[in-house]
Motif scaffolding. Structure first.
Motif, PDB file in Angstrom:
ATOM      1  N   SER A 109      -6.899   5.281  -0.422  1.00  0.00           N
ATOM      2  CA  SER A 109      -5.473   5.580  -0.348  1.00  0.00           C
ATOM      3  C   SER A 109      -5.039   5.536   1.100  1.00  0.00           C
ATOM      4  O   SER A 109      -5.816   5.839   2.008  1.00  0.00           O
ATOM      5  CB  SER A 109      -5.211   6.963  -0.943  1.00  0.00           C
ATOM      6  N   ILE A 110      -3.789   5.185   1.285  1.00  0.00           N
ATOM      7  CA  ILE A 110      -3.280   5.090   2.654  1.00  0.00           C
ATOM      8  C   ILE A 110      -3.184   6.480   3.268  1.00  0.00           C
ATOM      9  O   ILE A 110      -3.213   6.652   4.479  1.00  0.00           O
ATOM     10  CB  ILE A 110      -1.913   4.365   2.668  1.00  0.00           C
ATOM     11  N   LEU A 111      -3.142   7.491   2.418  1.00  0.00           N
ATOM     12  CA  LEU A 111      -3.059   8.859   2.933  1.00  0.00           C
ATOM     13  C   LEU A 111      -4.368   9.291   3.606  1.00  0.00           C
ATOM     14  O   LEU A 111      -4.381  10.252   4.365  1.00  0.00           O
ATOM     15  CB  LEU A 111      -2.714   9.828   1.809  1.00  0.00           C
ATOM     16  N   THR A 124       2.916   1.665  -3.504  1.00  0.00           N
ATOM     17  CA  THR A 124       2.095   1.991  -4.663  1.00  0.00           C
ATOM     18  C   THR A 124       1.543   3.406  -4.532  1.00  0.00           C
ATOM     19  O   THR A 124       1.345   4.090  -5.520  1.00  0.00           O
ATOM     20  CB  THR A 124       0.939   0.999  -4.834  1.00  0.00           C
ATOM     21  N   GLN A 125       1.298   3.836  -3.285  1.00  0.00           N
ATOM     22  CA  GLN A 125       0.846   5.212  -3.088  1.00  0.00           C
ATOM     23  C   GLN A 125       1.911   6.182  -3.582  1.00  0.00           C
ATOM     24  O   GLN A 125       1.606   7.164  -4.240  1.00  0.00           O
ATOM     25  CB  GLN A 125       0.539   5.451  -1.606  1.00  0.00           C
ATOM     26  N   GLN A 162       4.125   5.603  -5.861  1.00  0.00           N
ATOM     27  CA  GLN A 162       4.138   5.558  -7.327  1.00  0.00           C
ATOM     28  C   GLN A 162       3.037   6.448  -7.882  1.00  0.00           C
ATOM     29  O   GLN A 162       3.208   7.147  -8.870  1.00  0.00           O
ATOM     30  CB  GLN A 162       3.891   4.125  -7.802  1.00  0.00           C
ATOM     31  N   ILE A 192       3.831   9.577   5.036  1.00  0.00           N
ATOM     32  CA  ILE A 192       4.257   8.187   4.907  1.00  0.00           C
ATOM     33  C   ILE A 192       5.717   8.055   4.514  1.00  0.00           C
ATOM     34  O   ILE A 192       6.187   6.963   4.238  1.00  0.00           O
ATOM     35  CB  ILE A 192       3.374   7.392   3.913  1.00  0.00           C
ATOM     36  N   LYS A 250     -10.648   5.561  -5.415  1.00  0.00           N
ATOM     37  CA  LYS A 250      -9.699   4.556  -4.960  1.00  0.00           C
ATOM     38  C   LYS A 250      -9.217   4.872  -3.541  1.00  0.00           C
ATOM     39  O   LYS A 250      -8.815   6.001  -3.256  1.00  0.00           O
ATOM     40  CB  LYS A 250      -8.506   4.556  -5.909  1.00  0.00           C
ATOM     41  N   ASN A 291      -0.334  -2.740  -8.008  1.00  0.00           N
ATOM     42  CA  ASN A 291      -0.977  -1.464  -7.693  1.00  0.00           C
ATOM     43  C   ASN A 291      -2.002  -1.573  -6.568  1.00  0.00           C
ATOM     44  O   ASN A 291      -1.963  -0.823  -5.599  1.00  0.00           O
ATOM     45  CB  ASN A 291      -1.629  -0.904  -8.958  1.00  0.00           C
ATOM     46  N   GLU A 322      -5.756   7.938   5.904  1.00  0.00           N
ATOM     47  CA  GLU A 322      -5.590   7.792   7.349  1.00  0.00           C
ATOM     48  C   GLU A 322      -5.162   9.104   7.988  1.00  0.00           C
ATOM     49  O   GLU A 322      -5.416   9.346   9.153  1.00  0.00           O
ATOM     50  CB  GLU A 322      -4.485   6.765   7.640  1.00  0.00           C
ATOM     51  N   TYR A 323      -4.487   9.922   7.196  1.00  0.00           N
ATOM     52  CA  TYR A 323      -3.914  11.132   7.765  1.00  0.00           C
ATOM     53  C   TYR A 323      -4.771  12.360   7.505  1.00  0.00           C
ATOM     54  O   TYR A 323      -4.414  13.444   7.899  1.00  0.00           O
ATOM     55  CB  TYR A 323      -2.518  11.363   7.174  1.00  0.00           C
ATOM     56  N   ARG A 378       0.823  -1.201   0.000  1.00  0.00           N
ATOM     57  CA  ARG A 378       0.000   0.000   0.000  1.00  0.00           C
ATOM     58  C   ARG A 378       0.864   1.261   0.000  1.00  0.00           C
ATOM     59  O   ARG A 378       0.563   2.219  -0.701  1.00  0.00           O
ATOM     60  CB  ARG A 378      -0.912   0.014   1.227  1.00  0.00           C
TER      61      ARG A 378
END
Lengths: 510, 457
Positions: free
Chosen positions: B94-96, A283-284, A286, A305, B92, B365, B98-99, A280
């Motif tokens: 995204s891990i972002l 790929t973020q 990228q 991150i 989509k 991805n 979370e922030y 995760r």
């Protein structure tokens, strides 16, 4: 003017039938805050408007007092520090407003900011004080157990002048100086914001001596000092919030049982969790970079991150190695459960179970004689299985099994290592470190041994097992403990697997 | 030679046998380690191998058009470009997130996928990327990571207007050997979830007894004797992950953790005693997360791993039986496609992956994947005869024919613990049917059991 307002409000706006007097609780240069003590926001709002109009009338024109907002609930901590839910219309609150509290300051680490915001949210919006307390406890426990993401602990301070110009030693200045010595090219310059974390160091070291570059910390696995963060970063803002609403706030929050367990080492996650995170995160990056075919080069330290993705990469490599190491002790190299082998060995398993049972049930001297035959079969099948031929092997192959230390070499030049894990695994014998002496010393041929050899000779003509004798202490030993099992096993192996060159019989350390 | 004993001593049924060859080598991870490599390599190798393939196809497709790179595009000039597609998706996750500062309320109804009408595609090669327009490529049908050749021209606003698209198409297929007159069956099952809340031990036992030939009359047993292989496609156990909280476990908890595995081991050893069985790891199994998932460790299966008929395999899994080529996964690749693209059924997703010649285009991805540097293991070089995926909602199957006469049987294997369905494939003609196991207590029996329980109390 504020005094004037205060007097007027407190005299004129007592609500009929409600025994709370309006009270001006806080006033600044150009504003006052009045606690009317009415039960609903709507009433407070109309009272506020009326008061504003009334007081404006008493002022010299064009000075006007305007009604601005209602706070409900409201948490006044000290001068210029307060938080509350802001209402400008009676139906729905507009937002959570916080002034002068750590949610808006940027010289603290992110952890403090998140923690305070979340607490205020829980207290003001959800009205869940126990929930807020629990949240604080969990966070503190996470911090002490080293489960907090590094990027949350990074403190940044601007470097305005070089080290010599500062009068007091400051953490970020010292760090910049140290980084310059390490590598002048990447060290921060005047004007940069210096990110740092506080690491564990010798007792009594000053905070500025313990500041360290987060990247360097990740690269070298330097442990973070959770107590610094607890004492110097978290505690004050938390106590400011909780002291008005909680008895013994400091004791409750900062010294409870959740602070007992402390872990300094880097946390180890399961490989599958790490793999998930690794995918995760990278790929973020990228995605942000906008290219799939080029490596990610981004070095923005402000990205939340940035440290995490580096940590994920490092943790992943480590966890993978650790897992492999662990698995290799489970199933040692050249193991008997060779998947490419064409044979399965139910007989093998049966004998194994039988031996275990016998070892466990027999008593006294009979144990040697009764186990002997079973162990024989067992070791035999073990050897045969290791040779990859199975029990159907002809005597020809048997002859050529020879032992070189712990290695079995078969006719078809395949060789198999037997080490103590193998033996432990197969026989499920307990492990020990006691070295066993060379068993070749005693050359007494016992009855059992003779019959055994005779048996083997008739079964596999041409095969001559030369072996050591049963050691005296094995026969004499009365109890069937671990020591006995070890001895027995050793004996069986040396009996069956004999070195052809007569130089040395295997030297097992079981 | 495994033989089955039948009650009547007169006849002994012999189980049929089959030549098995494992092709899992490409999915193994042995020497690969994490040493700071990133995901760009896997896209690079994918593009390189796919490009050589597409370039070979171009002369037959549109021989007169020039081939360009993204960097070499000129406005208004018609040309063909080959590159990796990237789908820009609004929804989509995204891990972002979370922030993000705003606390957004979590929607109660989770959308089943992340498609949005504003999604658009981007084509990328080593030289750069360009936005794609035009009705010839619908963003909803494609996902990030697919390599294709596009015919079109660059327009004034810097985007590429596509007129036509060429996908690699079904790979070459080795001719299927003719098996004369003899029926041989392969049984597929997935989502056993042993130890889970919805699992029923009786159902498993029925299944095991049936395929090993312990049930039914002689006729039924003779059919069971024709089963030559069992494939378990993922999610075989349900572990109590709640027990894992970072602290070391006591003996009691450890035992509870391993209970379901022990149960599975018993079932497996019963099957393995009679029939060769392949077990693949799935998303919920005690294996690694990223694809290719490595075989479940043999130490987990103390009993069954002693049999040479027991094989712990990778996911994806590829093998041949009597020359018939199988390829399959535990379902993650197709489930991920479903989240990020649209099709009328699961089989269509499967067909697409074959046409794209890539088993899991969304890896890395949105699908976890090991960062390979020198190869892309999911590239499909040879067309399988049977293509299966595990852990699906319902049983679906279809035969697809390729342009070169390739015939592929697609199978969606349903979760056994929910549906009680296993899929049986006939090797002779690639025909498929299901075995359904349902347990129903009639009310009388239930009453009786209740009474008995009461009596106990």
């Amino acid at each position: 003017m504020i005094e004037h307002t205060k007097k007027l409000v407190e005299e004129n706006f007592a609500v009929e039938g409600y025994n709370h007097k309006p009270q001006v609780i806080y006033g600044d240069t150009d504003s006052v805050m009045v606690q009317f003590g009415v039960p609903t926001v709507e009433e407070a709002m109309s009272l506020g408007r009326a008061a504003a109009d009334f007081i404006s009338g008493t002022f010299t024109k064009p000075i006007k007092l305007e009604f601005e907002k209602v706070y409900h609930p409201y948490l006044l901590i000290s001068k210029k520090r307060y938080a509350g839910l802001l209402w400008t219309n009676p139906n729905k609150y507009d937002k959570m407003d916080a002034k002068g509290i750590e949610t808006v300051r940027r010289d603290n680490c992110l952890l403090v900011k998140n923690l305070v915001t979340e607490c205020l949210h829980k207290i003001l919006i959800d009205r869940d004080i126990p929930g807020a307390v629990q949240y604080v406890k969990n966070t503190i426990s996470d911090l002490l157990m080293n489960r907090v993401d590094l990027s949350l602990l990074v403190i940044t301070k601007g470097l305005t002048k070089t080290g010599d110009d500062y009068e007091v030693k400051a953490a970020h200045v010292e760090l910049a100086e140290r980084m310059r010595k390490r590598d002048a090219a990447t060290a921060p310059n005047v004007g940069d914001r210096v990110p740092y974390v506080i690491v564990k160091a010798a007792k009594g070291a000053k905070a500025y001596e313990r500041s360290e570059d987060p990247i360097y910390v990740l690269d070298n696995n330097i442990p973070i000092d959770p107590h610094y963060y607890l004492d110097n970063q978290i505690s004050k803002p938390l106590l400011r919030i909780f002291e008005p609403i909680l008895k013994n706030a400091s004791k409750e929050l900062l010294q409870g049982s959740h602070t007992r367990s402390i872990s300094i080492s880097t946390p180890s996650n399961s490989v599958s969790e790490l793999e998930k995170l690794f995918g995760r995160l990278w790929t973020q990056c990228q995605e942000c970079q906008g290219s799939l075919h080029q490596d990610v080069l981004c070095t923005s330290r402000d990205c939340p991150i940035f440290y995490r993705r580096k940590k994920a990469q490092k943790d992943m490599a480590e966890a993978k190695l650790q897992l492999e190491r662990r698995l290799s002790t489970l199933l040692p190299s050249g193991c008997f459960y060779n998947s490419s082998s064409t044979r399965h060995q139910p007989e093998f398993l049966e004998s194994e179970q039988m031996i275990t049972r016998k070892v466990l049930t027999s008593k006294g001297k009979s144990k040697v004689t009764s186990f002997f035959s079973f162990v024989k079969i067992h070791i035999f099948s073990l050897v045969l299985y290791a040779s990859g031929d199975g029990l159907s092997t002809t005597a020809k192959n048997l002859q050529l099994i020879c032992v070189h230390n712990t290695r079995l070499t078969c006719k078809n030049n395949t060789s198999v290592h037997i080490n103590k894990e193998d033996v432990n695994l197969v026989l499920r014998f307990p492990r020990g470190t006691k070295p066993v002496e060379d068993s070749r010393e005693n050359k007494i041929q016992t009855e059992q041994h003779k019959t055994f050899i005779a048996e083997i000779k008739t079964k596999y003509p041409g095969f001559l097992p030369k072996a050591t004798s049963i050691q005296k202490r094995l026969i004499e030993s009365e109890e069937g403990g671990d020591y006995f099992k070890r001895e027995l096993l050793l004996y069986c192996i040396t009996t069956m697997i004999h070195h052809t060159s007569h130089k040395r019989i295997c030297h097992y350390f079981l | 030679m495994e033989a089955m004993k039948v009650d009547s001593e007169s006849r002994l049924l012999q189980r049929k046998q089959c030549a098995y060859e494992s092709l899992d080598e490409t999915f193994g991870i042995q020497k690969e380690i994490y040493k700071g490599q990133q995901y760009s390599h896997i896209y690079f190798t994918r593009l390189r191998s796919m490009r050589t393939l597409l370039y070979m196809l171009l002369p037959n497709w549109k021989p007169l058009l020039p081939v360009c790179t993204v960097l070499g595009l000129e406005e208004g000039k018609e040309c063909i470009i080959v590159g990796t597609l990237y789908k820009h998706m609004k929804l989509k996750p995204s891990i972002l997130d979370e922030y993000s500062k705003e606390r957004s309320p979590v929607p109660l109804v989770q959308p089943h996928n992340f498609i949005h009408p504003d999604d658009y595609l981007i084509l990328e090669d080593e030289s750069g990327r360009v936005k794609i327009r035009g009705d010839a490529v619908l963003p909803s049908a494609y996902v990030t990571g697919v390599v294709a050749a596009l015919h079109g021209k660059e327009t004034g606003d810097g985007s590429f207007l596509v007129e036509d698209v060429l996908e690699a198409g079904l790979p070459h297929q080795v001719e299927r050997p003719i098996i004369s007159g003899e029926d041989k069956y392969v049984v597929f099952v997935s989502g056993l979830s042993v130890g889970g809340s919805s699992s029923n031990p009786l159902q498993y036992q029925l299944f095991v007894d049936h395929i090993t030939g312990h049930l039914g009359d002689e006729k039924e047993q003779s059919i069971a004797a024709e089963i030559v292989q069992v494939v378990i496609a993922g999610n075989s156990v349900e572990m109590h992950h709640g027990l894992l909280n970072g602290q070391s476990l006591g003996m009691k908890e450890l035992n509870r953790m391993s209970e379901s595995i022990k149960e599975l081991d018993i079932l497996l050893s019963q099957i393995a005693a009679g029939i060769p069985v392949d077990i693949m790891p799935g998303p919920d199994d005690p294996a690694n997360f990223a694809l290719p998932q490595q075989p479940l460790h043999r130490c987990l299966f103390r009993g069954s791993s002693a049999y040479n008929t027991f094989r712990s395999c990778t996911n994806p899994h590829s093998f041949t039986l009597d020359g018939i080529r199988f390829l399959g996964t535990s379902g993650q690749n197709i489930d991920d496609l479903e989240k990020y693209s649209d099709a009328k059924d699961k089989l269509e997703f499967m067909e697409r992956t074959l046409r794209w010649r890539h088993l899991a285009p969304t890896a890395p991805n949105t699908l976890g994947c090991y960062p390979f540097t020198d190869r892309d293991p999911f590239f499909i070089e040879t067309c399988p005869h049977v293509y299966f995926i595990g852990n699906q909602e319902k049983y679906e199957t279809r035969v697809t024919k390729g342009t070169e006469g390739q015939i592929v049987r697609h199978i969606c294997i349903p979760r056994f613990s929910e549906t009680g369905v296993a899929v049986v494939l006939n090797l002779r003609n690639l025909e498929c049917h299901t075995l359904s196991f349902k347990i129903e207590f009639d009310t009388e029996l239930e009453e009786e059991m209740k009474n008995r329980k009461n009596a106990h109390d």
